[in-house]
Design a protein around this motif. Structure first.
Motif, PDB file in Angstrom:
ATOM      1  N   PRO A  16     -10.410  -3.211   6.501  1.00 46.70           N
ATOM      2  CA  PRO A  16      -9.778  -2.369   5.486  1.00 46.70           C
ATOM      3  C   PRO A  16      -9.213  -1.062   6.028  1.00 46.70           C
ATOM      4  O   PRO A  16      -8.155  -0.611   5.598  1.00 46.70           O
ATOM      5  N   GLY A  17      -9.910  -0.422   6.969  1.00 48.62           N
ATOM      6  CA  GLY A  17      -9.438   0.851   7.495  1.00 48.62           C
ATOM      7  C   GLY A  17      -8.092   0.765   8.188  1.00 48.62           C
ATOM      8  O   GLY A  17      -7.362   1.746   8.271  1.00 48.62           O
ATOM      9  N   VAL A  18      -7.744  -0.421   8.676  1.00 44.12           N
ATOM     10  CA  VAL A  18      -6.457  -0.625   9.337  1.00 44.12           C
ATOM     11  C   VAL A  18      -5.331  -0.746   8.307  1.00 44.12           C
ATOM     12  O   VAL A  18      -4.231  -0.239   8.509  1.00 44.12           O
ATOM     13  N   HIS A  19      -5.606  -1.404   7.195  1.00 45.33           N
ATOM     14  CA  HIS A  19      -4.578  -1.662   6.188  1.00 45.33           C
ATOM     15  C   HIS A  19      -4.461  -0.552   5.150  1.00 45.33           C
ATOM     16  O   HIS A  19      -3.372  -0.269   4.668  1.00 45.33           O
ATOM     17  N   LEU A  20      -5.547   0.071   4.792  1.00 45.28           N
ATOM     18  CA  LEU A  20      -5.576   1.093   3.740  1.00 45.28           C
ATOM     19  C   LEU A  20      -5.621   2.469   4.399  1.00 45.28           C
ATOM     20  O   LEU A  20      -6.618   3.191   4.347  1.00 45.28           O
ATOM     21  N   VAL A  21      -4.538   2.821   5.039  1.00 36.24           N
ATOM     22  CA  VAL A  21      -4.471   3.999   5.897  1.00 36.24           C
ATOM     23  C   VAL A  21      -4.903   5.274   5.174  1.00 36.24           C
ATOM     24  O   VAL A  21      -5.719   6.036   5.685  1.00 36.24           O
ATOM     25  N   PHE A  22      -4.380   5.488   3.967  1.00 29.93           N
ATOM     26  CA  PHE A  22      -4.686   6.749   3.296  1.00 29.93           C
ATOM     27  C   PHE A  22      -6.088   6.758   2.690  1.00 29.93           C
ATOM     28  O   PHE A  22      -6.731   7.803   2.645  1.00 29.93           O
ATOM     29  N   ALA A  23      -6.582   5.624   2.251  1.00 25.30           N
ATOM     30  CA  ALA A  23      -7.971   5.561   1.791  1.00 25.30           C
ATOM     31  C   ALA A  23      -8.899   5.857   2.971  1.00 25.30           C
ATOM     32  O   ALA A  23      -9.893   6.580   2.820  1.00 25.30           O
ATOM     33  N   ALA A  24      -8.574   5.329   4.139  1.00 25.55           N
ATOM     34  CA  ALA A  24      -9.373   5.605   5.342  1.00 25.55           C
ATOM     35  C   ALA A  24      -9.269   7.076   5.733  1.00 25.55           C
ATOM     36  O   ALA A  24     -10.249   7.662   6.206  1.00 25.55           O
ATOM     37  N   ARG A  26     -14.718  -0.136   2.429  1.00 29.96           N
ATOM     38  CA  ARG A  26     -14.717  -1.560   2.066  1.00 29.96           C
ATOM     39  C   ARG A  26     -13.546  -1.803   1.127  1.00 29.96           C
ATOM     40  O   ARG A  26     -13.124  -0.902   0.389  1.00 29.96           O
ATOM     41  N   ALA A  27     -13.031  -3.034   1.121  1.00 28.74           N
ATOM     42  CA  ALA A  27     -11.918  -3.356   0.225  1.00 28.74           C
ATOM     43  C   ALA A  27     -11.936  -4.829  -0.134  1.00 28.74           C
ATOM     44  O   ALA A  27     -12.361  -5.678   0.658  1.00 28.74           O
ATOM     45  N   LEU A  28     -11.465  -5.106  -1.341  1.00 27.02           N
ATOM     46  CA  LEU A  28     -11.336  -6.464  -1.848  1.00 27.02           C
ATOM     47  C   LEU A  28      -9.886  -6.713  -2.234  1.00 27.02           C
ATOM     48  O   LEU A  28      -9.270  -5.878  -2.908  1.00 27.02           O
ATOM     49  N   GLN A  29      -9.366  -7.844  -1.809  1.00 25.61           N
ATOM     50  CA  GLN A  29      -8.011  -8.223  -2.186  1.00 25.61           C
ATOM     51  C   GLN A  29      -8.072  -9.118  -3.416  1.00 25.61           C
ATOM     52  O   GLN A  29      -8.899 -10.035  -3.501  1.00 25.61           O
ATOM     53  N   LEU A  30      -7.193  -8.843  -4.361  1.00 26.69           N
ATOM     54  CA  LEU A  30      -7.041  -9.674  -5.544  1.00 26.69           C
ATOM     55  C   LEU A  30      -5.903 -10.644  -5.263  1.00 26.69           C
ATOM     56  O   LEU A  30      -4.731 -10.282  -5.302  1.00 26.69           O
ATOM     57  N   VAL A  31      -6.256 -11.865  -4.916  1.00 29.74           N
ATOM     58  CA  VAL A  31      -5.285 -12.900  -4.541  1.00 29.74           C
ATOM     59  C   VAL A  31      -4.985 -13.719  -5.791  1.00 29.74           C
ATOM     60  O   VAL A  31      -5.901 -14.125  -6.502  1.00 29.74           O
ATOM     61  N   TYR A  32      -3.720 -13.954  -6.068  1.00 29.14           N
ATOM     62  CA  TYR A  32      -3.315 -14.628  -7.300  1.00 29.14           C
ATOM     63  C   TYR A  32      -2.582 -15.931  -7.006  1.00 29.14           C
ATOM     64  O   TYR A  32      -2.022 -16.124  -5.924  1.00 29.14           O
ATOM     65  N   THR A  33      -2.578 -16.796  -7.994  1.00 28.37           N
ATOM     66  CA  THR A  33      -1.868 -18.066  -7.878  1.00 28.37           C
ATOM     67  C   THR A  33      -0.383 -17.858  -8.176  1.00 28.37           C
ATOM     68  O   THR A  33       0.012 -16.878  -8.810  1.00 28.37           O
ATOM     69  N   ASP A  34       0.432 -18.816  -7.727  1.00 25.75           N
ATOM     70  CA  ASP A  34       1.852 -18.780  -8.082  1.00 25.75           C
ATOM     71  C   ASP A  34       2.038 -19.345  -9.493  1.00 25.75           C
ATOM     72  O   ASP A  34       1.057 -19.677 -10.177  1.00 25.75           O
ATOM     73  N   ARG A  69       4.328 -21.264  -3.665  1.00 28.59           N
ATOM     74  CA  ARG A  69       5.708 -20.806  -3.891  1.00 28.59           C
ATOM     75  C   ARG A  69       6.713 -21.717  -3.182  1.00 28.59           C
ATOM     76  O   ARG A  69       7.670 -21.246  -2.586  1.00 28.59           O
ATOM     77  N   ASP A  70       6.421 -23.003  -3.219  1.00 23.93           N
ATOM     78  CA  ASP A  70       7.287 -24.011  -2.588  1.00 23.93           C
ATOM     79  C   ASP A  70       7.517 -23.721  -1.107  1.00 23.93           C
ATOM     80  O   ASP A  70       8.607 -23.935  -0.572  1.00 23.93           O
ATOM     81  N   GLY A  71       6.497 -23.221  -0.440  1.00 27.45           N
ATOM     82  CA  GLY A  71       6.558 -22.966   0.997  1.00 27.45           C
ATOM     83  C   GLY A  71       7.171 -21.632   1.371  1.00 27.45           C
ATOM     84  O   GLY A  71       7.359 -21.347   2.553  1.00 27.45           O
ATOM     85  N   LEU A  72       7.477 -20.778   0.379  1.00 29.90           N
ATOM     86  CA  LEU A  72       8.136 -19.502   0.673  1.00 29.90           C
ATOM     87  C   LEU A  72       7.173 -18.377   1.046  1.00 29.90           C
ATOM     88  O   LEU A  72       7.598 -17.328   1.511  1.00 29.90           O
ATOM     89  N   GLY A  73       5.873 -18.574   0.826  1.00 33.08           N
ATOM     90  CA  GLY A  73       4.901 -17.531   1.174  1.00 33.08           C
ATOM     91  C   GLY A  73       5.107 -16.277   0.344  1.00 33.08           C
ATOM     92  O   GLY A  73       5.477 -16.339  -0.811  1.00 33.08           O
ATOM     93  N   GLY A  74       4.844 -15.128   0.946  1.00 31.42           N
ATOM     94  CA  GLY A  74       5.095 -13.862   0.278  1.00 31.42           C
ATOM     95  C   GLY A  74       3.870 -13.142  -0.235  1.00 31.42           C
ATOM     96  O   GLY A  74       3.984 -12.085  -0.838  1.00 31.42           O
ATOM     97  N   GLN A  75       2.670 -13.698  -0.018  1.00 28.93           N
ATOM     98  CA  GLN A  75       1.442 -13.010  -0.401  1.00 28.93           C
ATOM     99  C   GLN A  75       0.449 -13.100   0.760  1.00 28.93           C
ATOM    100  O   GLN A  75      -0.431 -13.956   0.781  1.00 28.93           O
ATOM    101  N   PRO A  76       0.584 -12.216   1.747  1.00 33.48           N
ATOM    102  CA  PRO A  76      -0.366 -12.255   2.863  1.00 33.48           C
ATOM    103  C   PRO A  76      -1.791 -12.017   2.365  1.00 33.48           C
ATOM    104  O   PRO A  76      -2.030 -11.166   1.519  1.00 33.48           O
ATOM    105  N   VAL A  77      -2.718 -12.767   2.906  1.00 33.48           N
ATOM    106  CA  VAL A  77      -4.137 -12.595   2.601  1.00 33.48           C
ATOM    107  C   VAL A  77      -4.740 -11.845   3.791  1.00 33.48           C
ATOM    108  O   VAL A  77      -4.635 -12.298   4.931  1.00 33.48           O
ATOM    109  N   LEU A  78      -5.360 -10.688   3.510  1.00 21.59           N
ATOM    110  CA  LEU A  78      -5.795  -9.767   4.555  1.00 21.59           C
ATOM    111  C   LEU A  78      -7.252  -9.927   4.961  1.00 21.59           C
ATOM    112  O   LEU A  78      -7.827  -9.042   5.582  1.00 21.59           O
ATOM    113  N   GLY A  79      -7.834 -11.050   4.611  1.00 23.19           N
ATOM    114  CA  GLY A  79      -9.215 -11.321   4.967  1.00 23.19           C
ATOM    115  C   GLY A  79      -9.444 -12.816   5.019  1.00 23.19           C
ATOM    116  O   GLY A  79      -8.509 -13.608   4.886  1.00 23.19           O
ATOM    117  N   VAL A  80     -10.685 -13.196   5.209  1.00 28.11           N
ATOM    118  CA  VAL A  80     -11.063 -14.614   5.260  1.00 28.11           C
ATOM    119  C   VAL A  80     -11.732 -14.948   3.931  1.00 28.11           C
ATOM    120  O   VAL A  80     -12.624 -14.210   3.488  1.00 28.11           O
TER     121      VAL A  80
END
Length: 154
Positions: free
Chosen positions: A103-111, A119-127, A139-150
């Motif tokens: 999280p500290g790498v992605h949430l620069v200003f929070a860090a 700590r951070a939680l990503q809210l991942v949504y369906t298409d 999204r028919d193979g177009l991507g566009g929602q990187p998931v920043l964790g496992v």
């Protein structure tokens, strides 16, 4: 990288964030998409309540802000979801919660405000068809929602 991240007066921006969090409890930092990089947003301030910050990727900044503000209010009123939880939103959208790996790498200003151990939680949504971004046909193979964790259990 966002303009504020590269701003020579970055310390002034961080102070404005600190003041905004003190006044409102939390803020949402939005980053517009550019080229191959989709937009994303995250909360700043939940760490001050010993809670994980929240993140969403791939939504327009205004929509991300609404989702994060609503979610932050729910988290403060009850408790944060856990990694792997699935949550239904009004309107039928389904979210899965994923813990950010760094999280500290992605949430620069929070860090900047709370330290790199946030700590951070990503809210991942369906298409629109109910597919998750880890599915090849999301999204028919177009991507566009990187998931920043496992994903929990992966």
């Amino acid at each position: 990288m966002c303009f504020a991240c590269e701003d020579p007066d970055r310390s002034g921006y961080v102070q404005r964030l600190r003041d905004g969090v003190a006044e409102r409890g939390w803020l949402v930092q939005g980053i517009e998409g550019a080229g191959a990089y989709p937009p994303w947003a995250y909360t700043i301030g939940l760490s001050g309540y010993d809670l994980p910050e929240l993140v969403v990727t791939g939504l327009p900044v205004e929509a991300a802000g609404r989702l994060l503000n609503d979610s932050a209010a729910r988290v403060l009123a009850s408790s944060p979801p856990a990694a792997g939880d699935r949550v239904s939103l009004p309107g039928g959208t389904l979210l899965e919660v994923v813990a950010l790996t760094e999280p500290g790498v992605h949430l620069v200003f929070a860090a900047d405000l709370y330290g790199p151990e946030i700590r951070a939680l990503q809210l991942v949504y369906t298409d629109a068809r109910g597919r998750w971004p880890w599915a090849a046909d999301y999204r028919d193979g177009l991507g566009g929602q990187p998931v920043l964790g496992v994903r929990d259990g992966d």
